[in-house]
Design an enzyme around this catalytic site. Sequence first.
Site, short mmCIF file in Angstrom:
data_model
loop_
_atom_site.label_atom_id
_atom_site.label_comp_id
_atom_site.label_asym_id
_atom_site.label_seq_id
_atom_site.Cartn_x
_atom_site.Cartn_y
_atom_site.Cartn_z
CG ASP A 220 -1.72 1.32 1.28
OD1 ASP A 220 -2.56 1.52 0.39
OD2 ASP A 220 -1.48 2.12 2.19
CE LYS B 96 -2.84 3.42 5.33
NZ LYS B 96 -2.96 3.82 3.92
#
Length: 334
Positions: free
Chosen positions: A161, A187
């Site tokens: 990410d 996350k």
Amino acid sequence: MDVISVIRTKRDKGELSPEQIDWVIDAYTRGAVADEQMSALAMAILLNGMNRDEIARWTAAMIASGERMDFSSLSRPTADKHSTGGVGDKITLPLAPLVAACGAAVPQLSGRGLGHTGGTLDKLESIPGWRALLSNEEMLHVLDTTGAVICAAGDGLAPADKKLYALRDVTGTVEAIPLIASSIMSKKIAEGTGSLVLDVKVGTGAFMKSIEDARELASTMVRLGTDSGVRTVALLTDMSTPLGLTAGNALEVRESVEVLAGGGPADVVELTIALAREMLDAAGIKDADPAKALADGSAMDVWRRMIAAQGGDPDATLPVAREQHVVTAPPPAS
């Protein structure tokens, strides 16, 4: 498996297989897929979308690209919040210490600016000495001793990410709902929080301009969190006008401190308290009153300890702009 076939599948409105998703995320993280190739895939996703299974697998692949944190050693339940951002959105700054003052632990992994919005870390770095980068051990120590921590995600947390986040910002693909949802939730799930409240902004100053797009993003993220065992709720909040009276890193820190001192703009106070109540409820804390914690100074006490624990000086003078221009409104016509 090769990246051209993956790009073509999504370009031609096909469904990516689990094997294609796992491979392309892993290969991009390792550097075997170039930025321009992932840019092409991101644009194809923006234009053609992803279904529920694709988004879930994409998110899982991003989580699997790194480590997962564990807060089970803490004596408090964990609650986190994420906002999709907007002009003047400084809510994380007063919110994290407020929720901690009410009994939850707040592991707030935040980011930098994306698109036109300033990032929480950028704002806090206007405080002299304050550090965004903490090791996992330092993060746990601050969280355990103060109740809240606001810091950058470590390199080991969803590294896929981290690369894709930066790429979206320079390729016009920020608004892709599957990529927003998977970026945020990979996350947050990897972070290990027990509960999560999502503040999904909608309006002219937000990534989501329409209520329909905001609802789609919110429901996608709630589903991803719930399916992964994280108690997840979402609020849709207005970003048709800026939040508060200031926009700019040091200015927003100053306004946040005003809120913690019992003042501040009414809209910032209202949203901070509303999100605090949702976070405390999701964490199973039913008898705390966040409005009281703002009024009695206990949230401010947590703020000062949290800033100091990360090397910052809570009493330091915040920087001001080198150049200033005062615009004076003309007197009303007689």
